[in-house]
Design an enzyme around this catalytic site. Sequence first.
Site, mmCIF file in Angstrom:
data_model
loop_
_atom_site.group_PDB
_atom_site.id
_atom_site.type_symbol
_atom_site.label_atom_id
_atom_site.label_comp_id
_atom_site.label_asym_id
_atom_site.label_seq_id
_atom_site.Cartn_x
_atom_site.Cartn_y
_atom_site.Cartn_z
ATOM 1 N N HIS A 263 8.790 4.291 1.279
ATOM 2 C CA HIS A 263 9.845 3.511 1.933
ATOM 3 C C HIS A 263 9.267 2.203 2.504
ATOM 4 C CE1 HIS A 263 13.564 3.044 4.467
ATOM 5 N NE2 HIS A 263 12.716 2.371 5.235
ATOM 6 N N GLU A 264 8.236 2.338 3.323
ATOM 7 C CA GLU A 264 7.644 1.127 3.924
ATOM 8 C C GLU A 264 7.014 0.247 2.843
ATOM 9 O OE1 GLU A 264 8.588 0.616 6.859
ATOM 10 O OE2 GLU A 264 9.164 2.689 7.360
ATOM 11 N N HIS A 267 9.623 -2.067 1.652
ATOM 12 C CA HIS A 267 9.766 -3.220 2.559
ATOM 13 C C HIS A 267 8.618 -4.208 2.306
ATOM 14 C CE1 HIS A 267 13.024 -1.908 5.155
ATOM 15 N NE2 HIS A 267 12.416 -0.797 5.521
ATOM 16 N N GLU A 293 16.611 -2.934 3.721
ATOM 17 C CA GLU A 293 16.754 -1.489 3.512
ATOM 18 C C GLU A 293 17.095 -1.167 2.062
ATOM 19 O OE1 GLU A 293 15.989 1.157 5.370
ATOM 20 O OE2 GLU A 293 15.197 -0.243 6.836
#
Length: 498
Positions: A263-264, A267, A293
């Site tokens: 997830h990170e 980003h 997101e």
Amino acid sequence: MNVNEALEKLEQIELKIYANRHAMSLINYDAYTRAPKGSGDARGKTLSVLAEEGYKLMVNDALREVLGVLLENRDSLSEVDRRRAEVLFEDLEKMQRIPMEEVIAFQELTNKAQDVWHDAKVNNDYASFAPYIDKIVASLKRQSKYIDSDRDAYDVQLGEYEKGMDTKKLDAIFGEMKAGLRPLIEKVSSLPIRDDFLRRKCDIAKQRELSDRLMSLMGIDRNHCTIDETEHPFTDNFSKYDVRITTHYYDDAVASSLYSVVHEGGHALYELHTADELQYTCLASGTSMGVHESQSRFYENIIGRSRAFVSRLYPMLRELFPNEYSDVSEDELYRALNKAEPSLIRTEADELTYTMHIIIRYEIEKMLFSGEVTSANLPETWNRLYKEYLGIDVPDDKRGVLQDSHWSGGAMGYFPSYALGSAYGAQMLAAMQKDIDVFGSIKSGDFSKVNGWLENKIHRYGRMLDPTEVVPKACGSEFSPKYYIEYLSEKLKDVYGI
Ligand SMILES: [Zn+2]
């Protein structure tokens, strides 16, 4: 002052603004990662000096004059310079509208509220936090009024996180999502899936190695991106040349850190791939929370929980944790990682039920702003909506209304970004699949095609595009949540064989 002189001045001013933000962000990052517990007061002094400097760097006649010259001559500017002047002018105007005393008071209020919330959550003591909810709502309503007194106060806050978004649009989007997702949730939530192995103890040092392997699989440039450990995972970026992600390791929940890293990492890729020419300007970073997101949740769920990705992950887990994963097949791993089940905690929710957690928070925020809900009836409203939308009873406030940090930090209007991001991501997948073999390339361990598509269509633009322009430009169609509902329906058919 002519246009060239104005551009030169703009560059000098923006470099100072960048340097000030760089320093503040780095100090904040240090606070989350390495700084000793007792360093808060000293850091607070530095940060308030730098915050004041930051305000002065933005709100002053010299910058106004420079922007005035550039905006008067906007037709002679390059596309990037024109956008720079427009965005910076908008940022400046907004900053100037809220009186400095209100900003400082809000900073103090939320600093205190965060401390109180932290203890309230640990001790399951909602009453101690309750007064802060009302104070924060009152301050945000005042701030909204300063920013734009003609618009609804909650709409103004929504626009702070996703420019162009308002309750009228969100009511329609979330209405469609609710109608599409609730029958799916009811259908699958009682179906059994084996996932006991996900709770087996896995050595933390090996989990760290897994993080490194995942980052290199995803094509994250480690020369410009590091990983640290914090209580709650997050991504920070000072420029595209210096991006930081964090994760949190639990020895009995290997999937937790694994998917935090993915997830990170999503980003991080967004920031790492913004265009060079935008660096050190107001256009350098991702364009909104929702679009950010969309990238993190795209990698985490759409890619990270696909059969193709699991076919890369499975051998890694077997190699790093041979005993823990010896009796698990690749298919069992895939199903376990996609198990859908109503639960209490947003951050641990699966891809299907996650959106309902967001819709609940959105509806509560609307009611907080309208006055229909106050701190007095907030927990009962929360519990009632959890029962209604997810069919579950909330046993205590710790696992209910106190679970998230957002409200204590003064962020109301932020939550919808997560659900919007998921839905943007599904539409991006549909468009991407027309251009490239998405899952074929992931299965072969090649992320360059997916990364390249996103870089070319989304990442490189930074703030050149408004959030509402990103999906239509990248996908060639107006944003619609139907792609997300279709994507999830297909996915659950495969996972549950229904
Ligand atoms: Zn995120």
